[in-house]
Design a protein around this motif. Structure first.
Motif, PDB file in Angstrom:
ATOM      1  N   PRO A   1      15.854  25.772 -47.704  1.00  0.00           N
ATOM      2  CA  PRO A   1      15.787  27.051 -46.999  1.00  0.00           C
ATOM      3  C   PRO A   1      17.056  27.876 -47.251  1.00  0.00           C
ATOM      4  O   PRO A   1      18.118  27.308 -47.534  1.00  0.00           O
ATOM      5  CB  PRO A   1      15.677  26.637 -45.531  1.00  0.00           C
ATOM      6  N   ASP A   2      16.933  29.201 -47.135  1.00  0.00           N
ATOM      7  CA  ASP A   2      18.046  30.105 -47.445  1.00  0.00           C
ATOM      8  C   ASP A   2      19.338  29.747 -46.721  1.00  0.00           C
ATOM      9  O   ASP A   2      20.416  29.844 -47.291  1.00  0.00           O
ATOM     10  CB  ASP A   2      17.659  31.551 -47.078  1.00  0.00           C
TER      11      ASP A   2
ATOM     12  N   ILE B   1      25.400  27.014 -50.342  1.00  0.00           N
ATOM     13  CA  ILE B   1      25.740  26.140 -51.479  1.00  0.00           C
ATOM     14  C   ILE B   1      25.921  26.978 -52.733  1.00  0.00           C
ATOM     15  O   ILE B   1      26.904  26.832 -53.472  1.00  0.00           O
ATOM     16  CB  ILE B   1      24.644  25.068 -51.685  1.00  0.00           C
ATOM     17  N   VAL B   2      24.986  27.892 -52.982  1.00  0.00           N
ATOM     18  CA  VAL B   2      25.074  28.711 -54.195  1.00  0.00           C
ATOM     19  C   VAL B   2      26.361  29.529 -54.193  1.00  0.00           C
ATOM     20  O   VAL B   2      27.103  29.568 -55.178  1.00  0.00           O
ATOM     21  CB  VAL B   2      23.832  29.631 -54.305  1.00  0.00           C
TER      22      VAL B   2
ATOM     23  N   THR C   1      26.209  36.727 -46.974  1.00  0.00           N
ATOM     24  CA  THR C   1      24.927  36.289 -46.420  1.00  0.00           C
ATOM     25  C   THR C   1      24.676  36.827 -45.024  1.00  0.00           C
ATOM     26  O   THR C   1      23.559  36.720 -44.513  1.00  0.00           O
ATOM     27  CB  THR C   1      24.890  34.744 -46.314  1.00  0.00           C
ATOM     28  N   GLY C   2      25.716  37.378 -44.393  1.00  0.00           N
ATOM     29  CA  GLY C   2      25.565  37.808 -43.008  1.00  0.00           C
ATOM     30  C   GLY C   2      25.551  36.641 -42.029  1.00  0.00           C
ATOM     31  O   GLY C   2      25.208  36.801 -40.862  1.00  0.00           O
ATOM     32  N   MET C   3      25.913  35.451 -42.517  1.00  0.00           N
ATOM     33  CA  MET C   3      25.992  34.291 -41.626  1.00  0.00           C
ATOM     34  C   MET C   3      27.420  34.197 -41.090  1.00  0.00           C
ATOM     35  O   MET C   3      28.342  34.786 -41.647  1.00  0.00           O
ATOM     36  CB  MET C   3      25.655  33.004 -42.403  1.00  0.00           C
ATOM     37  N   SER C   4      27.596  33.406 -40.010  1.00  0.00           N
ATOM     38  CA  SER C   4      28.956  33.162 -39.540  1.00  0.00           C
ATOM     39  C   SER C   4      29.611  32.130 -40.457  1.00  0.00           C
ATOM     40  O   SER C   4      28.924  31.409 -41.185  1.00  0.00           O
ATOM     41  CB  SER C   4      28.934  32.651 -38.104  1.00  0.00           C
TER      42      SER C   4
ATOM     43  N   GLY D   1      25.694  24.939 -43.244  1.00  0.00           N
ATOM     44  CA  GLY D   1      24.643  25.080 -44.253  1.00  0.00           C
ATOM     45  C   GLY D   1      24.926  24.249 -45.491  1.00  0.00           C
ATOM     46  O   GLY D   1      24.025  23.597 -46.034  1.00  0.00           O
ATOM     47  N   VAL D   2      26.189  24.257 -45.946  1.00  0.00           N
ATOM     48  CA  VAL D   2      26.560  23.445 -47.109  1.00  0.00           C
ATOM     49  C   VAL D   2      26.336  21.964 -46.799  1.00  0.00           C
ATOM     50  O   VAL D   2      25.706  21.223 -47.565  1.00  0.00           O
ATOM     51  CB  VAL D   2      28.041  23.687 -47.505  1.00  0.00           C
ATOM     52  N   HIS D   3      26.858  21.539 -45.640  1.00  0.00           N
ATOM     53  CA  HIS D   3      26.795  20.136 -45.231  1.00  0.00           C
ATOM     54  C   HIS D   3      25.331  19.660 -45.139  1.00  0.00           C
ATOM     55  O   HIS D   3      24.946  18.658 -45.741  1.00  0.00           O
ATOM     56  CB  HIS D   3      27.491  20.023 -43.878  1.00  0.00           C
ATOM     57  N   ARG D   4      24.528  20.414 -44.408  1.00  0.00           N
ATOM     58  CA  ARG D   4      23.122  20.018 -44.224  1.00  0.00           C
ATOM     59  C   ARG D   4      22.356  20.146 -45.531  1.00  0.00           C
ATOM     60  O   ARG D   4      21.455  19.352 -45.816  1.00  0.00           O
ATOM     61  CB  ARG D   4      22.469  20.894 -43.152  1.00  0.00           C
TER      62      ARG D   4
END
Lengths: 213, 191
Positions: free
Chosen positions: B141-142, B148-149, B165-168, B175-178
């Motif tokens: 998922p994004d 990661i990308v 990405t507009g993420m925190s 996200g990288v870890h999961r």
């Protein structure tokens, strides 16, 4: 993807690992599991009303020490099995000692008892329900301990499952002590042990399926 | 240098790089993973003579496992034994998946010997992996794939990736870890 690219991907901007990540995972798992088991005990069985009086008997504390030392030893075994390349060393011995001590004490109690009293020491009043209740109370910790183990890296999956199950059984038995009034050493050495071995056996059977990584 | 002296030397050096990498030193970590890659490749090639096509995939899967499970290494234990135990587990897991009965030539008691064998040879001759991690990455998922990308493949910092990405920032790290864990799960699922 080439392997060199994977190496760069993994190493690039690598996140530092938080310290004590494993310990924290187990504190959370056992804490939540034990709390759920206690709630289950209060809801299903109730705390024995004479707990304060029972706490004055030395055997009450021997019983607690028996179960608590098994919980501690099975946690030690579990953590070792969750780390690749770590030997078990003294941990299985630590697991065997409380059992042997309780059997020794049970043997002494039986030898000193009259033939009429012996049956009461072995069967108490609750031998039929005790193992099943301990196994039931172990369910929350069982789920939590397997979750915690999935965060580690066990390389012997049935053993890791069995150790996690034994840990759950011992914590379940510890909670069960709040309800149960049995104090005979032969009773504890047989029925408590069977109660703890049920989740251990289930964990051993499910280990390969649930713990693969 | 004697054989044992060399083994000790390898242990000390690799352990040091790993611990530095675990504290966030990318260069030390990359160097370590390169060394481990060569040792794992030589080891798997020897054990997978009947399945040579599997070697590079297994090397990649093991590297990902070493990375995802790096918190399970305890500084008090031999690092080479930790790596060997993971490599051997991944090898047995492959045999299990392929339903090949493993020849049990060693047990947990032979960790030191096994680790010595693993680190006695190296092979830098990379074959093409059959499994394409890019394709598996595309399935994530994004919220896992983009961190990661951006941070791993494009080399953006966490802050830059967060802006892109507009993420925190913490969501990028999570996200990288999961995502890397999910990637390992995808590898298991497809084989």
């Amino acid at each position: 993807m080439k392997t060199d690219d994977l190496v760069i991907l993994l190493a690039n901007d690598v996140e530092p690992v938080e310290r004590h990540a494993v310990g924290r995972r187990y504190v959370i798992a056992i804490g939540l599991g034990a709390a759920a088991a206690a709630a289950l005990l209060v809801g299903l069985l109730g705390v024995r009303p004479d707990l304060a009086e029972a706490a004055r008997l030395p055997m009450f504390w021997v019983k607690l020490a028996f179960v608590a030392s098994l919980a501690g030893a099975s946690l030690a075994v579990t953590l070792r099995l969750g780390r690749p390349g770590v030997r078990l060393h003294w941990a299985p011995t630590a697991l065997a000692l409380p059992v042997l001590a309780m059997w020794g004490l049970g043997g002494v109690e039986l030898a000193e008892a009259s033939s009429v009293e012996r049956a009461a020491l072995v069967f108490g009043t609750s031998w039929k329900s005790c193992p099943g209740l301990i196994a039931t109370l172990s369910i929350p910790v069982f789920i939590a301990a397997l979750w915690a183990m999935r965060g580690l890296a066990p390389t012997h999956l049935p053993l890791a499952g069995a150790a996690s199950g034994l840990l759950a059984g011992a914590v379940g038995a510890l909670v069960y002590c709040l309800h149960c009034s049995e104090l005979g050493a032969p009773f504890l050495g047989i029925w408590y042990l069977i109660g703890m071995l049920i989740p251990a056996g289930v964990g051993g059977l499910l280990g390969t399926r649930l713990l693969r990584w | 240098m004697t054989h044992e002296g060399r083994a000790d030397h390898v242990e000390i050096e690799l352990r040091e790089s790993f611990l530095r990498g675990r504290d966030g030193d990318s260069a030390a970590y990359q160097g370590l993973l390169e060394v481990l890659t060569a040792h794992l490749r030589a080891y798997f090639k020897r054990r997978l003579t009947a399945m040579p096509d599997e070697v590079e995939d297994l090397v990649q899967e093991t590297l990902l496992a070493i990375h995802n499970k790096r918190h399970t290494y305890q500084a008090s234990q031999p690092f080479t034994a930790w790596v060997y135990a993971i490599g051997k587990y991944k090898l047995i897991d492959l045999f299990r998946r392929r339903a090949v009965r493993e020849q049990r030539t060693d047990s947990i008691d032979l960790l030191a010997e096994g680790a010595a064998e693993l680190f006695s040879t190296a092979d830098s001759d990379a074959a093409e992996a059959r499994r394409d991690l890019h394709k598996l990455l595309a399935q994530l998922p994004d919220r896992q794939r983009l961190p990661i990308v951006h941070t791993k493949l494009e080399g953006l910092s966490v802050a830059e990736a967060a802006r892109a990405t507009g993420m925190s920032e913490s969501a990028v790290k999570v996200g990288v870890h999961r995502g890397l864990k999910a990637l390992a799960a995808l590898i298991r699922g497809e084989t």
